[in-house]
Design a protein around this motif. Sequence first.
Motif, PDB file in Angstrom:
ATOM      1  N   LYS A   1       4.833  74.740  75.347  1.00 47.89           N
ATOM      2  CA  LYS A   1       5.659  74.081  74.743  1.00 47.89           C
ATOM      3  C   LYS A   1       5.571  72.687  74.692  1.00 47.89           C
ATOM      4  O   LYS A   1       5.372  71.899  73.707  1.00 47.89           O
TER       5      LYS A   1
ATOM      6  N   SER B   1       5.116  69.591  72.105  1.00 50.15           N
ATOM      7  CA  SER B   1       5.887  68.455  72.175  1.00 50.15           C
ATOM      8  C   SER B   1       5.346  67.154  72.149  1.00 50.15           C
ATOM      9  O   SER B   1       5.548  66.069  71.527  1.00 50.15           O
TER      10      SER B   1
ATOM     11  N   LEU C   1       3.522  66.647  68.811  1.00 52.64           N
ATOM     12  CA  LEU C   1       4.485  66.425  67.803  1.00 52.64           C
ATOM     13  C   LEU C   1       4.971  64.584  67.832  1.00 52.64           C
ATOM     14  O   LEU C   1       5.117  64.026  67.030  1.00 52.64           O
TER      15      LEU C   1
ATOM     16  N   TYR D   1      11.355  66.051  68.741  1.00 58.35           N
ATOM     17  CA  TYR D   1      11.403  67.053  67.634  1.00 58.35           C
ATOM     18  C   TYR D   1      12.553  67.847  67.635  1.00 58.35           C
ATOM     19  O   TYR D   1      12.585  68.546  68.529  1.00 58.35           O
TER      20      TYR D   1
ATOM     21  N   LEU E   1      12.390  71.737  68.036  1.00 56.10           N
ATOM     22  CA  LEU E   1      11.262  72.292  68.750  1.00 56.10           C
ATOM     23  C   LEU E   1      11.877  73.834  69.188  1.00 56.10           C
ATOM     24  O   LEU E   1      10.881  74.727  69.064  1.00 56.10           O
TER      25      LEU E   1
ATOM     26  N   TYR F   1      11.750  77.352  67.598  1.00 63.46           N
ATOM     27  CA  TYR F   1      10.350  77.945  67.137  1.00 63.46           C
ATOM     28  C   TYR F   1      10.216  79.355  68.166  1.00 63.46           C
ATOM     29  O   TYR F   1       9.448  80.118  67.831  1.00 63.46           O
TER      30      TYR F   1
ATOM     31  N   PRO G   1       4.996  78.894  65.456  1.00 71.45           N
ATOM     32  CA  PRO G   1       4.398  77.701  65.905  1.00 71.45           C
ATOM     33  C   PRO G   1       2.820  78.135  66.121  1.00 71.45           C
ATOM     34  O   PRO G   1       2.512  79.350  66.990  1.00 71.45           O
TER      35      PRO G   1
END
Length: 151
Positions: free
Chosen positions: A13, A17, A20, A35, A38, A41, A49
């Motif tokens: 993640k 991140s 993003l 985001y 996030l 997801y 994702p």
Amino acid sequence: MKIELELIDISEKNILSQMLNDYQFEISGDGSAGYKYLDLYWERENRHPYFIKVDGEIAGFALVNGHTIVCKGASNLAEFYVLSKFRKCGVGRSAAKAVFAKFPGKWEVRQIAENPIAHIFWNKVINEYSNGKFQEITMNNEDWNGWIQTF
């Protein structure tokens, strides 16, 4: 060049991140806000994702969900990003078509009015994928300001 989609594990993640943030900075000049969707997801069934990988290297991401504006019951390509070093060589086009194929059925793809380059890209890709069988509308209201393609 091998282009594939790989479901992003929650342990990755932080990589998503950061990407993003870079994506948001490229679009708006500010990637510091984070985001806000996030975590969802990995918490909601209707969110998916994916990393876009080229020969095993992360080249971008695609975030798919079911949150549409005009085409109820469709899949939505919420966010899509290809790192600059992988652009202009077919990675985005191939990855987008792979995403569409992974979720057969109706689709909605949106671009904000401030990103006309994305609009050109998506019209070309969607036209190719759908054999010209898509619709486009332009919206400028509280729901959306930009283009929406459905197919």
